[in-house]
Scaffold this motif. Structure first.
Motif, mmCIF file in Angstrom:
data_model
loop_
_atom_site.group_PDB
_atom_site.id
_atom_site.type_symbol
_atom_site.label_atom_id
_atom_site.label_comp_id
_atom_site.label_asym_id
_atom_site.label_seq_id
_atom_site.Cartn_x
_atom_site.Cartn_y
_atom_site.Cartn_z
ATOM 1 N N PRO A 1 15.558 -2.285 1.900
ATOM 2 C CA PRO A 1 14.701 -2.734 3.012
ATOM 3 C C PRO A 1 15.287 -3.936 3.738
ATOM 4 O O PRO A 1 14.996 -4.142 4.917
ATOM 5 C CB PRO A 1 13.375 -3.070 2.318
ATOM 6 N N GLU A 2 16.120 -4.745 3.049
ATOM 7 C CA GLU A 2 16.759 -5.886 3.715
ATOM 8 C C GLU A 2 17.653 -5.407 4.853
ATOM 9 O O GLU A 2 17.657 -5.988 5.944
ATOM 10 C CB GLU A 2 17.580 -6.705 2.713
ATOM 11 N N LEU A 3 18.426 -4.362 4.602
ATOM 12 C CA LEU A 3 19.293 -3.808 5.646
ATOM 13 C C LEU A 3 18.484 -3.076 6.711
ATOM 14 O O LEU A 3 18.871 -3.041 7.879
ATOM 15 C CB LEU A 3 20.313 -2.863 4.997
ATOM 16 N N THR A 4 17.354 -2.527 6.316
ATOM 17 C CA THR A 4 16.479 -1.837 7.271
ATOM 18 C C THR A 4 16.009 -2.785 8.368
ATOM 19 O O THR A 4 15.949 -2.409 9.542
ATOM 20 C CB THR A 4 15.267 -1.246 6.535
ATOM 21 N N LEU A 5 15.664 -4.015 7.997
ATOM 22 C CA LEU A 5 15.155 -4.974 8.973
ATOM 23 C C LEU A 5 16.176 -5.273 10.058
ATOM 24 O O LEU A 5 15.809 -5.628 11.185
ATOM 25 C CB LEU A 5 14.756 -6.278 8.273
ATOM 26 N N VAL A 6 17.458 -5.143 9.754
ATOM 27 C CA VAL A 6 18.512 -5.382 10.744
ATOM 28 C C VAL A 6 18.842 -4.116 11.523
ATOM 29 O O VAL A 6 19.016 -4.138 12.744
ATOM 30 C CB VAL A 6 19.779 -5.925 10.044
ATOM 31 N N ALA A 7 18.944 -2.987 10.807
ATOM 32 C CA ALA A 7 19.393 -1.740 11.431
ATOM 33 C C ALA A 7 18.360 -1.165 12.394
ATOM 34 O O ALA A 7 18.727 -0.609 13.445
ATOM 35 C CB ALA A 7 19.732 -0.716 10.348
ATOM 36 N N VAL A 8 17.082 -1.273 12.061
ATOM 37 C CA VAL A 8 16.044 -0.660 12.899
ATOM 38 C C VAL A 8 16.027 -1.236 14.320
ATOM 39 O O VAL A 8 16.022 -0.467 15.302
ATOM 40 C CB VAL A 8 14.662 -0.787 12.223
ATOM 41 N N PRO A 9 16.013 -2.568 14.512
ATOM 42 C CA PRO A 9 16.014 -3.065 15.897
ATOM 43 C C PRO A 9 17.256 -2.647 16.677
ATOM 44 O O PRO A 9 17.165 -2.349 17.877
ATOM 45 C CB PRO A 9 15.959 -4.592 15.710
ATOM 46 N N VAL A 10 18.417 -2.613 16.015
ATOM 47 C CA VAL A 10 19.638 -2.205 16.703
ATOM 48 C C VAL A 10 19.518 -0.761 17.189
ATOM 49 O O VAL A 10 19.830 -0.445 18.340
ATOM 50 C CB VAL A 10 20.858 -2.365 15.774
ATOM 51 N N LEU A 11 19.069 0.119 16.311
ATOM 52 C CA LEU A 11 18.933 1.530 16.683
ATOM 53 C C LEU A 11 17.868 1.710 17.758
ATOM 54 O O LEU A 11 18.038 2.518 18.687
ATOM 55 C CB LEU A 11 18.592 2.366 15.449
ATOM 56 N N GLY B 1 0.818 -1.205 0.000
ATOM 57 C CA GLY B 1 0.000 0.000 0.000
ATOM 58 C C GLY B 1 0.853 1.257 0.000
ATOM 59 O O GLY B 1 2.055 1.245 0.283
ATOM 60 N N SER B 2 0.218 2.374 -0.289
ATOM 61 C CA SER B 2 0.936 3.647 -0.369
ATOM 62 C C SER B 2 1.549 4.050 0.970
ATOM 63 O O SER B 2 2.536 4.790 1.006
ATOM 64 C CB SER B 2 -0.009 4.745 -0.866
ATOM 65 N N TRP B 3 0.994 3.542 2.088
ATOM 66 C CA TRP B 3 1.540 3.885 3.395
ATOM 67 C C TRP B 3 2.954 3.339 3.571
ATOM 68 O O TRP B 3 3.739 3.871 4.374
ATOM 69 C CB TRP B 3 0.645 3.335 4.506
ATOM 70 N N ALA B 4 3.291 2.264 2.817
ATOM 71 C CA ALA B 4 4.607 1.642 2.949
ATOM 72 C C ALA B 4 5.653 2.265 2.035
ATOM 73 O O ALA B 4 6.796 1.800 2.017
ATOM 74 C CB ALA B 4 4.502 0.142 2.674
ATOM 75 N N ARG B 5 5.274 3.285 1.259
ATOM 76 C CA ARG B 5 6.259 3.968 0.427
ATOM 77 C C ARG B 5 7.377 4.532 1.301
ATOM 78 O O ARG B 5 7.122 5.020 2.401
ATOM 79 C CB ARG B 5 5.600 5.097 -0.355
ATOM 80 N N PRO B 6 8.633 4.484 0.846
ATOM 81 C CA PRO B 6 9.748 4.948 1.683
ATOM 82 C C PRO B 6 9.613 6.385 2.159
ATOM 83 O O PRO B 6 10.168 6.738 3.201
ATOM 84 C CB PRO B 6 10.961 4.786 0.754
ATOM 85 N N LEU C 1 17.832 6.722 6.510
ATOM 86 C CA LEU C 1 17.169 7.633 5.580
ATOM 87 C C LEU C 1 17.362 7.173 4.143
ATOM 88 O O LEU C 1 16.510 7.434 3.286
ATOM 89 C CB LEU C 1 17.720 9.049 5.759
ATOM 90 N N TYR C 2 18.465 6.495 3.865
ATOM 91 C CA TYR C 2 18.702 5.925 2.531
ATOM 92 C C TYR C 2 18.219 4.482 2.447
ATOM 93 O O TYR C 2 17.626 4.069 1.448
ATOM 94 C CB TYR C 2 20.188 5.989 2.200
ATOM 95 N N TRP C 3 18.462 3.706 3.503
ATOM 96 C CA TRP C 3 18.105 2.280 3.448
ATOM 97 C C TRP C 3 16.605 2.064 3.370
ATOM 98 O O TRP C 3 16.154 1.067 2.780
ATOM 99 C CB TRP C 3 18.688 1.580 4.680
#
Length: 433
Positions: A92-102, A34-39, A85-87
């Motif tokens: 999105p693959e790197l986002t799944l790892v970076a978000v929990p760490v942050l 959906g449009s809500w998931a747009r970066p 902000l770039y990932w």
């Protein structure tokens, strides 16, 4: 396939390949997130909440009890926030790892000792991170749904892609990423070494107390207890009021405020400048190589589609029965697979665009370059995918092209650049099959 498009020559690999019809293509397009998931939205949410958290966070004051030393955890925290902000948009693959760490760092470092305003702002940061993680997960889940739909449409039809030469996709990105990551690791090592050297010198130094009698933008003037007047460098001279007592460490001409140990900011900045693009390039290269390897080494789903080039050299794909080319499904940049194994993909792309002439002068672009052509799509299209196409070349013989960049999904109403219409595609040759 359509009778108004350039057909693939008779006897080519297209025979027996099922067509990707509009009804199936519509189901595939409907599987997009959906449009809500747009970066854009996760980026906006993270940027707004981080700015708010920085604005309300109390400014620490350097003191001997709480010295202003190098903040390595803060470096990681800032690096992950900037990287996301770039990932969010590209990885999105790197986002799944970076978000929990942050999120864990923010919860541990910011929530336990902050005031109520700062705590509320950092809770908003964690909520924004959760929103971004959910959006990335949704986008990756949409890719899996699109894969299943393509495999179901192609049924048991699997074809191999005859790509000449060794697999080179992503090699330059991986090499550049490794070099930048090595620079980042080296900066961290040198920064830690400098901190260790400082700590050794501080342990040998003599501690002297004195009264602040003056200050400049970068130093303090201090009158020591034994009557000496000395000048000592200060990173934050505004933190020390006139008349206050400070501790100074001295060792054979070396002089430092006890409240301001060695600051590894330059090394930390170098680590971020190398680590963030290095990690992004390395991850992008590895993903591209993995996807290209799946296309390169094994049979993949095959579907009949229509395609055309726009005046910027991008390939647009359409359903096999979309004879008017009215609903583009996705866009990508492709180059021919040349028999020369040493060919440089960048040189291939440059030659391809050069053959089209000046893209600003549409009248000079050959009509056959922008005309709808029948093609066999090899691989599974989704955001960031790697594909190959078998289509008709300029001389009427089958031509194999491959993507040299990720597949991109058009926004509603978006289409090929330039004035391309079904009525301007020129004379139609007789179908060959």
């Amino acid at each position: 396939m359509s009778k108004t498009s350039v057909p693939i020559p008779s006897g080519s690999v297209s025979e027996g390949v099922p067509a990707w019809l509009s009804v199936d293509a519509a189901a595939w397009a409907g599987a997009r997130p959906g449009s809500w998931a747009r970066p854009f939205w996760p980026v906006l949410a993270l940027l707004a909440t981080v700015v708010a958290a920085i604005a309300v966070e109390p400014v620490p004051v350097c003191s001997e009890a709480v010295p202003c030393g190098p903040d390595w955890i803060g470096m990681v925290q800032m690096g992950l926030a900037v990287g996301l902000l770039y990932w969010y948009a590209r990885l999105p693959e790197l986002t799944l790892v970076a978000v929990p760490v942050l999120a864990v760092i923010v919860a541990w470092e910011e929530l336990l000792s902050a005031g109520w305003a700062s705590r509320a702002a950092n809770l908003a940061v964690i909520a924004a991170l959760g929103f971004g993680w959910a959006a990335a997960w949704t986008r990756l889940g949409a890719r899996q749904r699109q894969r299943r739909l393509i495999e179901g449409t192609a049924r048991a039809e699997q074809r191999r892609v005859e790509l000449a030469g060794p697999l080179k996709r992503g090699a330059i990105l991986i090499a550049a990423g490794l070099v930048l990551c090595a620079v980042a690791v080296g900066a961290i090592v040198l920064g830690l070494r400098a901190v260790h050297v400082y700590e050794g010198q501080a342990a040998r130094a003599t501690r002297t107390e004195g009264e602040v009698t003056g200050r400049t933008d970068m130093s303090l003037r201090v009158r020591t207890d034994d009557g000496r007047r000395i000048t000592v460098d200060a990173l934050f001279p505004e933190d020390y009021s006139l008349g206050t007592t400070v501790a100074v460490l001295e060792d054979e001409g070396w002089r430092r405020l006890a409240a301001e140990p060695y600051d590894a900011f330059v090394w930390q900045l170098l680590a971020l400048a190398g680590g963030l693009p290095g990690l992004s390039l390395l991850t992008t290269g590895l993903l591209a190589r993995r996807r290209a390897a799946a296309l390169h080494h094994g049979p993949v789903p095959a579907l009949g589609v229509l395609e055309r080039l726009d005046h910027e050299g991008r390939t647009w794909a359409y359903a096999a029965d979309d004879a008017a080319g009215s609903t583009p499904l996705f866009a990508c940049t492709c180059v021919p697979v040349l028999p020369d194994a040493d060919a440089d993909p960048d040189e291939e792309l440059g030659a391809e665009i050069d053959d089209m002439g000046d893209i600003d002068d549409i009248d000079d672009v050959p009509i056959t370059r922008t005309r709808l052509r029948e093609a066999v799509m090899l691989g599974v299209p989704y955001e960031g995918a790697e594909l190959a196409f078998i289509t008709s070349g300029a001389d009427g013989t089958p031509e194999v092209t491959r993507t040299i960049g990720p597949v991109r999904m058009p926004r509603p109403g978006e289409g090929p650049a330039g004035d391309i219409s079904a009525d301007s595609t020129g004379p139609t040759p007789s179908p060959a099959h």
